[in-house]
Design a protein around this motif. Sequence first.
Motif, short mmCIF file in Angstrom:
data_model
loop_
_atom_site.label_atom_id
_atom_site.label_comp_id
_atom_site.label_asym_id
_atom_site.label_seq_id
_atom_site.Cartn_x
_atom_site.Cartn_y
_atom_site.Cartn_z
N MET A 1 0.85 -1.26 0.13
CA MET A 1 -0.04 0.14 0.01
C MET A 1 0.92 1.41 -0.06
O MET A 1 0.67 2.22 -0.53
CB MET A 1 -0.97 -0.19 1.35
CG MET A 1 -1.68 1.29 1.41
SD MET A 1 -2.96 1.65 -0.04
CE MET A 1 -4.10 0.13 0.07
N ASP A 84 -0.38 6.31 2.60
CA ASP A 84 0.45 5.58 2.83
C ASP A 84 0.68 4.99 4.16
O ASP A 84 1.35 3.88 4.58
CB ASP A 84 1.74 6.43 2.79
CG ASP A 84 2.41 6.73 1.43
OD1 ASP A 84 1.98 6.20 0.53
OD2 ASP A 84 3.43 7.38 1.32
N ARG A 85 -0.51 5.28 4.94
CA ARG A 85 -0.59 4.82 6.39
C ARG A 85 -1.77 4.04 6.59
O ARG A 85 -2.13 3.37 7.58
CB ARG A 85 -0.39 5.85 7.49
CG ARG A 85 0.98 6.39 7.66
CD ARG A 85 0.72 7.77 8.17
NE ARG A 85 2.27 8.11 8.42
CZ ARG A 85 3.15 8.35 7.41
NH1 ARG A 85 2.53 8.80 6.17
NH2 ARG A 85 4.35 8.92 7.75
N LEU A 86 -2.45 3.82 5.43
CA LEU A 86 -3.54 2.72 5.45
C LEU A 86 -3.32 1.25 5.59
O LEU A 86 -2.31 0.85 4.63
CB LEU A 86 -4.61 2.93 4.27
CG LEU A 86 -5.11 4.35 3.86
CD1 LEU A 86 -5.98 4.50 2.76
CD2 LEU A 86 -6.08 4.67 5.16
N PRO A 87 -3.84 0.64 6.58
CA PRO A 87 -3.18 -0.78 6.62
C PRO A 87 -4.01 -1.78 5.68
O PRO A 87 -4.99 -1.47 5.36
CB PRO A 87 -3.57 -1.05 8.29
CG PRO A 87 -4.73 -0.25 8.48
CD PRO A 87 -4.61 1.23 7.71
N GLU A 88 -3.31 -2.95 5.74
CA GLU A 88 -3.91 -4.04 5.14
C GLU A 88 -4.88 -4.52 6.16
O GLU A 88 -4.54 -5.46 7.14
CB GLU A 88 -3.10 -4.99 4.76
CG GLU A 88 -2.08 -4.62 3.65
CD GLU A 88 -2.79 -4.08 2.24
OE1 GLU A 88 -4.04 -5.06 2.00
OE2 GLU A 88 -2.40 -3.50 1.49
N ALA A 89 -5.94 -4.11 6.41
CA ALA A 89 -7.03 -4.63 7.36
C ALA A 89 -8.48 -4.54 6.83
O ALA A 89 -8.72 -4.25 5.58
CB ALA A 89 -6.85 -3.51 8.63
N GLU A 93 -11.66 -0.66 9.80
CA GLU A 93 -10.54 -0.36 10.45
C GLU A 93 -9.76 0.74 9.49
O GLU A 93 -9.25 1.43 10.15
CB GLU A 93 -9.73 -1.53 10.66
CG GLU A 93 -8.36 -1.23 11.41
CD GLU A 93 -8.33 -0.46 12.87
OE1 GLU A 93 -7.39 0.31 13.01
OE2 GLU A 93 -9.44 -0.68 13.48
N ARG A 94 -9.97 0.65 8.34
CA ARG A 94 -8.89 1.56 7.40
C ARG A 94 -9.71 2.95 7.26
O ARG A 94 -8.85 3.88 7.35
CB ARG A 94 -9.20 0.95 6.04
CG ARG A 94 -8.17 -0.32 5.69
CD ARG A 94 -8.39 -1.19 4.45
NE ARG A 94 -8.53 -0.49 3.33
CZ ARG A 94 -7.10 -0.12 2.64
NH1 ARG A 94 -6.09 -0.46 3.14
NH2 ARG A 94 -7.10 0.62 1.44
N ARG A 97 -8.20 4.25 10.46
CA ARG A 97 -6.92 4.90 10.43
C ARG A 97 -6.90 6.02 9.51
O ARG A 97 -5.92 6.74 9.76
CB ARG A 97 -6.15 3.63 9.68
CG ARG A 97 -4.62 3.90 9.69
CD ARG A 97 -3.97 4.08 11.07
NE ARG A 97 -2.65 4.47 10.89
CZ ARG A 97 -2.06 5.37 11.50
NH1 ARG A 97 -2.80 6.34 12.22
NH2 ARG A 97 -0.67 5.55 11.38
N GLU A 149 -16.24 0.56 0.75
CA GLU A 149 -15.89 -0.74 0.70
C GLU A 149 -16.17 -1.25 1.92
O GLU A 149 -16.47 -2.53 2.30
CB GLU A 149 -14.16 -0.70 0.86
CG GLU A 149 -13.74 -0.47 -0.32
CD GLU A 149 -12.15 -0.23 -0.36
OE1 GLU A 149 -11.55 -0.16 0.57
OE2 GLU A 149 -11.49 -0.21 -1.52
#
Length: 206
Positions: A1, A84-89, A93-94, A97, A149
């Motif tokens: 990401m 750049d700080r969005l997690p694979e989650a 949760e995104r 974040r 999403e």
Amino acid sequence: MARAATRPATTPEAGDAAERMLQILSEASRLFATNGYDGTSMRDIALACGISKSLLYHHFTDKDEIFAKVTLGSTRELYHYVFDRLPEAGPAERVRRFMTATGEYFQKYRWAWIASTTAFWNDPEQRRQKERMMWRDQYEGLIRTLIQEAIDAGEFRPVDVPLTGRLILSSLNWMHRWYRPEKGMAPPQIADAYCDMIFNGLVAPR
């Protein structure tokens, strides 16, 4: 990401120049935010940096160039910082974040944020305004995508996506009008608290 980050080799002189540029932009951000564009001069910026006007002019042609780098750079970098700080989650949760990363960016670059917000509505330069709107639209589009999403994944109920996006962004974008660093929660904590209110509502469970 996250975008790939590479750091080119630099000489000590180049490093010193980069540090000086960062100092100038940081002090200029504070002056533009507190005194406005018209109330800030090249002399003011040089004095705040502890350098001569001639050295300031060595780095920048005029005040307008500094102002453009501060305000346009802030709008552009906000998008990249959050993305750049969005997690694979999970989608919900995104969204959280997205909000806390925005709070982090505000905390790190508060003066540039304030100067950029003022310029967003008052800058007469059409070219800059067009670019600023482009990055604003990408940032707003990102939160709308994340909300959609979360709806598609069944984590959010079906809501009006643009309206929900505006609710989230309004809660974050107005923080600069009342936030004081010396009291209360830090901006990421405020963003997280906003997220809980939006996700869970205000009505106590029965």
